[in-house]
Design a protein around this motif. Structure first.
Motif, PDB file in Angstrom:
ATOM      1  N   ALA A 196      22.158 -12.884   0.459  1.00  0.00           N
ATOM      2  CA  ALA A 196      22.684 -12.595  -0.863  1.00  0.00           C
ATOM      3  C   ALA A 196      21.646 -12.020  -1.807  1.00  0.00           C
ATOM      4  CB  ALA A 196      23.281 -13.855  -1.471  1.00  0.00           C
ATOM      5  N   PHE A 197      20.403 -11.946  -1.374  1.00  0.00           N
ATOM      6  CA  PHE A 197      19.347 -11.454  -2.251  1.00  0.00           C
ATOM      7  C   PHE A 197      18.319 -10.745  -1.387  1.00  0.00           C
ATOM      8  CE2 PHE A 197      16.060 -11.526  -5.470  1.00  0.00           C
ATOM      9  CZ  PHE A 197      16.783 -11.486  -6.640  1.00  0.00           C
ATOM     10  N   TYR A 198      17.673  -9.743  -1.971  1.00  0.00           N
ATOM     11  CA  TYR A 198      16.659  -8.992  -1.235  1.00  0.00           C
ATOM     12  C   TYR A 198      15.459  -8.751  -2.136  1.00  0.00           C
ATOM     13  CZ  TYR A 198      14.314  -5.233   1.256  1.00  0.00           C
ATOM     14  OH  TYR A 198      13.379  -4.472   1.886  1.00  0.00           O
ATOM     15  N   SER A 199      14.273  -8.852  -1.556  1.00  0.00           N
ATOM     16  CA  SER A 199      13.053  -8.586  -2.296  1.00  0.00           C
ATOM     17  C   SER A 199      12.028  -7.957  -1.370  1.00  0.00           C
ATOM     18  CB  SER A 199      12.489  -9.870  -2.897  1.00  0.00           C
ATOM     19  OG  SER A 199      11.318  -9.585  -3.627  1.00  0.00           O
ATOM     20  N   ARG A 200      11.173  -7.115  -1.968  1.00  0.00           N
ATOM     21  CA  ARG A 200      10.123  -6.457  -1.199  1.00  0.00           C
ATOM     22  C   ARG A 200       8.950  -6.149  -2.111  1.00  0.00           C
ATOM     23  NH1 ARG A 200       9.895  -0.846   1.910  1.00  0.00           N
ATOM     24  NH2 ARG A 200       7.987  -1.313   3.027  1.00  0.00           N
ATOM     25  N   ARG A 201       7.746  -6.182  -1.546  1.00  0.00           N
ATOM     26  CA  ARG A 201       6.527  -5.860  -2.290  1.00  0.00           C
ATOM     27  C   ARG A 201       6.084  -4.449  -1.913  1.00  0.00           C
ATOM     28  NH1 ARG A 201       3.164  -9.316   0.010  1.00  0.00           N
ATOM     29  NH2 ARG A 201       3.626 -11.055  -1.356  1.00  0.00           N
ATOM     30  N   PHE A 202       5.881  -3.613  -2.936  1.00  0.00           N
ATOM     31  CA  PHE A 202       5.369  -2.263  -2.725  1.00  0.00           C
ATOM     32  C   PHE A 202       3.957  -2.186  -3.279  1.00  0.00           C
ATOM     33  CE2 PHE A 202       9.953  -1.550  -2.839  1.00  0.00           C
ATOM     34  CZ  PHE A 202      10.122  -0.788  -1.701  1.00  0.00           C
ATOM     35  N   MET A 203       3.041  -1.681  -2.453  1.00  0.00           N
ATOM     36  CA  MET A 203       1.655  -1.520  -2.870  1.00  0.00           C
ATOM     37  C   MET A 203       0.990  -0.500  -1.961  1.00  0.00           C
ATOM     38  SD  MET A 203       0.376  -5.203  -1.429  1.00  0.00           S
ATOM     39  CE  MET A 203      -1.311  -5.020  -1.819  1.00  0.00           C
ATOM     40  N   ALA A 204      -0.201  -0.073  -2.333  1.00  0.00           N
ATOM     41  CA  ALA A 204      -0.936   0.893  -1.521  1.00  0.00           C
ATOM     42  C   ALA A 204      -1.351   0.266  -0.197  1.00  0.00           C
ATOM     43  CB  ALA A 204      -2.158   1.373  -2.294  1.00  0.00           C
ATOM     44  N   GLU A 205      -1.614   1.118   0.781  1.00  0.00           N
ATOM     45  CA  GLU A 205      -2.068   0.648   2.095  1.00  0.00           C
ATOM     46  C   GLU A 205      -3.422  -0.045   2.001  1.00  0.00           C
ATOM     47  OE1 GLU A 205      -0.664   1.104   5.284  1.00  0.00           O
ATOM     48  OE2 GLU A 205       1.165   1.690   4.256  1.00  0.00           O
ATOM     49  N   LYS A 206      -4.221   0.392   1.021  1.00  0.00           N
ATOM     50  CA  LYS A 206      -5.535  -0.216   0.790  1.00  0.00           C
ATOM     51  C   LYS A 206      -5.745  -0.312  -0.711  1.00  0.00           C
ATOM     52  CE  LYS A 206      -7.500   4.314   1.404  1.00  0.00           C
ATOM     53  NZ  LYS A 206      -8.110   5.219   2.309  1.00  0.00           N
ATOM     54  N   LEU A 207      -6.493  -1.319  -1.125  1.00  0.00           N
ATOM     55  CA  LEU A 207      -6.767  -1.519  -2.540  1.00  0.00           C
ATOM     56  C   LEU A 207      -8.142  -0.966  -2.886  1.00  0.00           C
ATOM     57  CD1 LEU A 207      -5.469  -5.181  -3.023  1.00  0.00           C
ATOM     58  CD2 LEU A 207      -4.249  -3.050  -3.421  1.00  0.00           C
ATOM     59  N   SER A 208      -8.299  -0.539  -4.125  1.00  0.00           N
ATOM     60  CA  SER A 208      -9.549   0.039  -4.609  1.00  0.00           C
ATOM     61  C   SER A 208     -10.361  -1.022  -5.341  1.00  0.00           C
ATOM     62  CB  SER A 208      -9.236   1.211  -5.547  1.00  0.00           C
ATOM     63  OG  SER A 208     -10.423   1.753  -6.056  1.00  0.00           O
ATOM     64  N   ASN A 209     -11.592  -1.243  -4.888  1.00  0.00           N
ATOM     65  CA  ASN A 209     -12.471  -2.251  -5.458  1.00  0.00           C
ATOM     66  C   ASN A 209     -12.874  -1.873  -6.885  1.00  0.00           C
ATOM     67  OD1 ASN A 209     -14.118  -4.454  -5.696  1.00  0.00           O
ATOM     68  ND2 ASN A 209     -15.781  -3.593  -4.481  1.00  0.00           N
ATOM     69  N   GLY A 210     -12.742  -2.800  -7.811  1.00  0.00           N
ATOM     70  CA  GLY A 210     -13.142  -2.579  -9.196  1.00  0.00           C
ATOM     71  C   GLY A 210     -12.127  -1.818 -10.029  1.00  0.00           C
ATOM     72  N   SER A 211     -11.022  -1.421  -9.473  1.00  0.00           N
ATOM     73  CA  SER A 211      -9.986  -0.681 -10.199  1.00  0.00           C
ATOM     74  C   SER A 211      -8.710  -1.505 -10.272  1.00  0.00           C
ATOM     75  CB  SER A 211      -9.680   0.644  -9.500  1.00  0.00           C
ATOM     76  OG  SER A 211     -10.833   1.433  -9.399  1.00  0.00           O
TER      77      SER A 211
END
Length: 172
Positions: free
Chosen positions: A61-76
């Motif tokens: 009855a509910f759907y959720s998903r996390r969207f983010m970059a494949e890699k994170l940028s250090n200090g940004s």
């Protein structure tokens, strides 16, 4: 058994139960209130069962998903987007707890939202890693309650996602 792990009773449930008990105590001294106390005590379990059934009758009855970059940028600042979709036939109130990596030392990634029938929403927040390495994201915990609000249903999405953090490639 999974039903009991995903079932939570809300503060509204315990407040209504306490009010019902107090009404019986007051009815002992004011006999006119005895019939309303009995009615409240009879209606309360019925409303609780209706709330349980409405929350647990639909499996997906509910759907959720996390969207983010494949890699994170250090200090940004890195943007994280949580997508929510209500598939219930009624509006719901949700509490969203995103289990972010322990390196961020943030325990307050909590969102409270209301979604109407069939509505979708995007929740955005920023994370700023300060160390390189592998960051492990946990599950997205969604606590759903109906307008009655006596019970909550927990649904977990995207359990365990590992994301590398590289030197600041956004600034390059």
């Amino acid at each position: 058994m999974q039903f009991f792990k995903d079932l939570y009773l809300s503060n509204r449930f315990f407040t209504a139960l306490t009010a019902s008990g107090l009404l019986f105590v007051i009815a002992f001294f004011v006999p006119v209130l005895f019939i309303p106390a009995k009615l409240l005590f009879a209606v309360f379990p019925l409303l609780t069962v209706i709330d349980f059934i409405s929350l647990f009758s639909i499996k997906e009855a509910f759907y959720s998903r996390r969207f983010m970059a494949e890699k994170l940028s250090n200090g940004s600042e890195n943007e994280i987007i949580l997508y929510l979709e209500n598939k219930y036939n009624f509006g719901v109130n949700v509490k969203v707890i995103d289990e972010i990596p322990h390196q961020f030392q943030k325990r307050d990634v909590l969102f409270k939202e209301s979604l109407k029938k069939g509505q979708t929403k995007k929740l955005k927040y920023l994370l700023r890693p300060v160390k390189r390495g592998e960051y492990e994201f946990g599950a997205i915990n969604i606590f759903i309650s109906s307008t009655i609000g006596l019970a909550r249903r927990r649904i977990r999405f995207e359990q365990g996602k590992s994301v590398p953090v590289y030197p600041s490639f956004i600034q390059m």
